[in-house]
Design a protein around this motif. Structure first.
Motif, PDB file in Angstrom:
ATOM      1  N   ALA A   1      32.495   9.378  -7.109  1.00  0.00           N
ATOM      2  CA  ALA A   1      31.786   9.651  -7.688  1.00  0.00           C
ATOM      3  C   ALA A   1      32.028   8.870  -9.305  1.00  0.00           C
ATOM      4  O   ALA A   1      31.237   8.304 -10.460  1.00  0.00           O
ATOM      5  CB  ALA A   1      32.274  10.991  -8.799  1.00  0.00           C
ATOM      6  N   GLY A   2      32.318   7.450  -9.271  1.00  0.00           N
ATOM      7  CA  GLY A   2      32.957   6.832  -9.830  1.00  0.00           C
ATOM      8  C   GLY A   2      33.935   6.561 -10.373  1.00  0.00           C
ATOM      9  O   GLY A   2      34.212   5.890 -11.557  1.00  0.00           O
TER      10      GLY A   2
ATOM     11  N   ALA B   1      39.630   5.062  -1.814  1.00  0.00           N
ATOM     12  CA  ALA B   1      40.019   4.833  -2.797  1.00  0.00           C
ATOM     13  C   ALA B   1      40.943   2.842  -3.503  1.00  0.00           C
ATOM     14  O   ALA B   1      40.306   1.379  -3.310  1.00  0.00           O
ATOM     15  CB  ALA B   1      40.831   5.192  -3.208  1.00  0.00           C
ATOM     16  N   ALA B   2      40.928   2.555  -1.063  1.00  0.00           N
ATOM     17  CA  ALA B   2      41.335   0.789  -1.267  1.00  0.00           C
ATOM     18  C   ALA B   2      40.129   0.346  -1.603  1.00  0.00           C
ATOM     19  O   ALA B   2      40.355  -0.927  -1.918  1.00  0.00           O
ATOM     20  CB  ALA B   2      42.041   1.002  -0.050  1.00  0.00           C
ATOM     21  N   ALA B   3      38.841   0.194  -0.309  1.00  0.00           N
ATOM     22  CA  ALA B   3      37.802   0.175  -0.900  1.00  0.00           C
ATOM     23  C   ALA B   3      37.012  -0.189  -1.649  1.00  0.00           C
ATOM     24  O   ALA B   3      35.591  -1.159  -1.639  1.00  0.00           O
ATOM     25  CB  ALA B   3      37.914   0.780   0.475  1.00  0.00           C
TER      26      ALA B   3
ATOM     27  N   GLN C   1      45.824  -3.147 -16.805  1.00  0.00           N
ATOM     28  CA  GLN C   1      44.705  -2.683 -16.170  1.00  0.00           C
ATOM     29  C   GLN C   1      43.970  -1.692 -16.553  1.00  0.00           C
ATOM     30  O   GLN C   1      42.450  -1.244 -16.054  1.00  0.00           O
ATOM     31  CB  GLN C   1      44.682  -3.362 -14.978  1.00  0.00           C
ATOM     32  CG  GLN C   1      45.552  -5.370 -14.792  1.00  0.00           C
ATOM     33  CD  GLN C   1      45.193  -5.553 -13.575  1.00  0.00           C
ATOM     34  OE1 GLN C   1      45.365  -4.684 -12.347  1.00  0.00           O
ATOM     35  NE2 GLN C   1      46.243  -6.667 -13.628  1.00  0.00           N
ATOM     36  N   ALA C   2      44.849  -0.202 -15.572  1.00  0.00           N
ATOM     37  CA  ALA C   2      43.378   0.761 -15.820  1.00  0.00           C
ATOM     38  C   ALA C   2      43.131   1.550 -16.898  1.00  0.00           C
ATOM     39  O   ALA C   2      42.125   1.923 -16.910  1.00  0.00           O
ATOM     40  CB  ALA C   2      44.619   1.739 -14.990  1.00  0.00           C
ATOM     41  N   LEU C   3      43.689   0.750 -18.497  1.00  0.00           N
ATOM     42  CA  LEU C   3      43.101   1.671 -19.647  1.00  0.00           C
ATOM     43  C   LEU C   3      42.361   0.658 -19.840  1.00  0.00           C
ATOM     44  O   LEU C   3      41.686   0.563 -21.001  1.00  0.00           O
ATOM     45  CB  LEU C   3      44.120   1.222 -20.439  1.00  0.00           C
ATOM     46  CG  LEU C   3      45.588   2.443 -20.445  1.00  0.00           C
ATOM     47  CD1 LEU C   3      46.980   2.150 -21.364  1.00  0.00           C
ATOM     48  CD2 LEU C   3      44.751   3.627 -20.558  1.00  0.00           C
ATOM     49  N   GLY C   4      42.417  -0.772 -19.102  1.00  0.00           N
ATOM     50  CA  GLY C   4      41.374  -1.718 -20.027  1.00  0.00           C
ATOM     51  C   GLY C   4      41.456  -2.784 -21.320  1.00  0.00           C
ATOM     52  O   GLY C   4      40.965  -2.599 -21.888  1.00  0.00           O
ATOM     53  N   ARG C   5      43.537  -2.486 -20.967  1.00  0.00           N
ATOM     54  CA  ARG C   5      43.238  -3.275 -22.618  1.00  0.00           C
ATOM     55  C   ARG C   5      44.389  -4.416 -22.187  1.00  0.00           C
ATOM     56  O   ARG C   5      45.885  -4.548 -22.234  1.00  0.00           O
ATOM     57  CB  ARG C   5      44.020  -1.995 -23.572  1.00  0.00           C
ATOM     58  CG  ARG C   5      43.127  -0.802 -23.556  1.00  0.00           C
ATOM     59  CD  ARG C   5      43.926   0.091 -24.791  1.00  0.00           C
ATOM     60  NE  ARG C   5      43.393   0.911 -24.545  1.00  0.00           N
ATOM     61  CZ  ARG C   5      42.704   1.865 -25.719  1.00  0.00           C
ATOM     62  NH1 ARG C   5      43.844   2.255 -26.660  1.00  0.00           N
ATOM     63  NH2 ARG C   5      42.331   2.677 -26.633  1.00  0.00           N
ATOM     64  N   GLU C   6      44.652  -4.893 -21.264  1.00  0.00           N
ATOM     65  CA  GLU C   6      44.242  -5.997 -20.866  1.00  0.00           C
ATOM     66  C   GLU C   6      45.297  -7.079 -22.265  1.00  0.00           C
ATOM     67  O   GLU C   6      46.086  -7.804 -22.137  1.00  0.00           O
ATOM     68  CB  GLU C   6      44.084  -7.047 -19.347  1.00  0.00           C
ATOM     69  CG  GLU C   6      44.358  -5.923 -18.328  1.00  0.00           C
ATOM     70  CD  GLU C   6      43.662  -7.341 -17.311  1.00  0.00           C
ATOM     71  OE1 GLU C   6      43.928  -7.437 -16.606  1.00  0.00           O
ATOM     72  OE2 GLU C   6      42.686  -6.312 -16.858  1.00  0.00           O
TER      73      GLU C   6
ATOM     74  N   ARG D   1      34.257  -1.388  -7.672  1.00  0.00           N
ATOM     75  CA  ARG D   1      35.023  -0.301  -8.598  1.00  0.00           C
ATOM     76  C   ARG D   1      36.254  -0.676  -8.828  1.00  0.00           C
ATOM     77  O   ARG D   1      36.627   0.640  -8.118  1.00  0.00           O
ATOM     78  CB  ARG D   1      34.045   0.390  -9.511  1.00  0.00           C
ATOM     79  CG  ARG D   1      34.868   0.322 -11.169  1.00  0.00           C
ATOM     80  CD  ARG D   1      33.951   2.052 -11.884  1.00  0.00           C
ATOM     81  NE  ARG D   1      34.411   2.023 -13.147  1.00  0.00           N
ATOM     82  CZ  ARG D   1      33.977   2.064 -14.240  1.00  0.00           C
ATOM     83  NH1 ARG D   1      32.473   0.256 -14.582  1.00  0.00           N
ATOM     84  NH2 ARG D   1      35.166   1.964 -15.194  1.00  0.00           N
ATOM     85  N   PRO D   2      37.611  -0.601  -9.157  1.00  0.00           N
ATOM     86  CA  PRO D   2      39.210  -0.621  -9.007  1.00  0.00           C
ATOM     87  C   PRO D   2      38.238   0.926  -9.639  1.00  0.00           C
ATOM     88  O   PRO D   2      38.555   1.657 -10.100  1.00  0.00           O
ATOM     89  CB  PRO D   2      39.919  -1.251 -10.283  1.00  0.00           C
ATOM     90  CG  PRO D   2      38.796  -2.297 -10.585  1.00  0.00           C
ATOM     91  CD  PRO D   2      37.216  -1.961  -9.879  1.00  0.00           C
TER      92      PRO D   2
END
Length: 441
Positions: free
Chosen positions: A277-278, A296-298, A394-399, A301-302
């Motif tokens: 579902a994204g 998940a690995a493939a 990275q997961a937060l989008g706050r790099e 979109r991370p």
């Protein structure tokens, strides 16, 4: 400001008036540099660069008035004037402030089951203040609070940001979204005592509305319950509670508004539905199967796994005394080792991983112990640290803000004795915390 001429370092000029002089020297600066800046410099014996995995000796980290890093130099080759605030962390190792992607700040770990009915509604928001401070003292300068009643996480974030409380940077979710009778619903009371639960919906339009409503009132991430849970009543962890289509509606709506989605998902089918579902992060991931790991690995979109593999010892040792029902402890026992084994499998398969403790199920100040468990189940010390720094950002989008000690990012820094790459348990007792360039006392 750090231009070079004929291979030799140039001297840094002074800004006029109250302007801040910034320093942007490479770590290996060979010549001493004079500064007359107003700002802060943070020094220690060594610094872990989580972006490269390298340990840097004698760092001098320069910070501007906004709390952002303007330069990093070799402390042995630079000078700074008396008008620079010096935070000397001595013979310590410096690391970026840690990031926990799954916490519940308004959930005291020692109150379980029906014991919660002993307290008034506002009690939980009051406990969140102390829990936030405990996490900051443990070195976690950023946390993602995935669901709270009364929007306690949003109110606490506002209090911290406005200087009324001390705690980490909070990424709040407000109310979690789920199905009637599911893990995110109120499942402990009879119908005569229940009132409508915010966040609960049973149609695509209803779920879309709940996403919009949480964002409207301050949510910065959307939390959704895709499966049953361990510590809810009348749900089983493996039970899927929202369809792939319903999860897609939530993910698409959240992404349209610029928000990311975290899905509570223990069961294999719910995990796969959330990935398809994204959804951006999958929480717990206890019963994931091989197909889910491959998905998940493939996925282009991370998608990140956030697996709380440390808290079982606490819940099993203290849960009954705290009031946790035996049925909940039974579910906890059943999934614990499976979750840890699946953590190893997912990491080996190359799934992206973040640090998520489920603090609130266990005491907030003790979560640094999870680093050792992550290593016991397959990670290197560097990978475990990166999960709680670089990967979390990275997961937060706050790099651009957190996750590394790097120019341009916020000066969120912790200090520990020894070398955490040799002994990750150093992170269980953090010696100093700096948030936004200011030491937390």
């Amino acid at each position: 400001m750090n231009g070079r001429s004929n291979g030799k370092p140039s001297f840094l000029a002074k800004y006029l008036g109250a302007s801040l002089l910034t320093l942007a020297l490479p770590i290996a600066a060979a010549q001493a540099q004079d500064t007359a800046a107003q700002g802060t410099v943070i020094t220690g014996a060594r610094m872990l660069d989580v972006l490269t995995g390298k340990m840097i000796d004698n760092p001098a980290i320069f910070v501007d008035a906004d709390g952002r890093i303007t330069g990093i130099a070799d402390a042995r080759t630079v000078k700074w004037g008396g008008n620079v605030t010096h935070i000397d962390l001595g013979d310590k190792t410096l690391l970026p402030g840690l990031i926990d992607m799954h916490v519940h700040l308004d959930s005291p770990a020692d109150i379980g089951g029906y014991r919660g009915l002993e307290f008034t509604d506002s009690f939980w928001g009051m406990t969140a203040v102390g829990n936030a401070r405990a996490m900051l003292d443990a070195g976690f300068t950023t946390v993602r609070n995935v669901g709270s009643d009364n929007r306690n996480d949003i109110g606490l974030k506002q209090a911290i940001d406005s200087g009324y409380a001390v705690g980490p940077r909070i990424v709040p979710a407000g109310y979690a979204i789920g199905a009637t009778g599911g893990h995110c619903d109120s499942t402990f009371l009879p119908p005569s005592l229940e009132k409508p639960q915010e966040g609960i919906a049973d149609s695509n339009d209803g779920l879309r509305y709940e996403v919009r409503r949480q964002r409207k009132y301050g949510a910065e991430v959307i939390k959704v319950c895709a499966t049953g849970g361990v510590f809810s009543r009348n749900t089983e962890p493996g039970q899927q509670q929202l369809s792939e289509g319903e999860l897609r509606v939530i993910a698409e709506e959240a992404h349209q508004w610029g928000l990311r989605v975290a899905a509570h998902a223990h069961g294999a089918e719910g995990i796969k539905a959330a990935i398809k579902a994204g959804v951006d992060t999958i929480e717990h991931v206890s019963l994931v199967d091989d197909e889910g790991i491959k998905l998940a690995a493939a996925r282009v979109r991370p998608v990140w796994f956030s697996m709380d593999i440390f808290n079982t010892e606490y819940t099993q040792a203290e849960g009954a005394k705290n009031g946790v029902l035996e049925d909940n402890l039974r579910k906890d026992r059943e999934v614990a080792q499976i979750q840890r084994d699946n953590f190893r499998k997912a990491h080996k398969a190359g799934v992206k991983m973040v640090f998520g403790s489920d603090a609130g199920v266990m005491p907030h100040g003790q979560i640094g112990g999870q680093f050792k468990t992550m290593i016991d189940y397959g990670m290197t010390p560097l990978e475990a640290i990166q999960a709680a720094t670089r990967n979390g950002a990275q997961a937060l989008g706050r790099e651009k803000d957190v996750g590394a000690i790097a120019v341009g990012r916020l000066a969120d820094i912790i200090a520990v004795d020894g070398d955490p790459l040799a002994n990750v348990r150093e992170l269980e007792t953090v010696d100093a915390v700096v948030k936004g360039g200011k030491r937390v006392r």
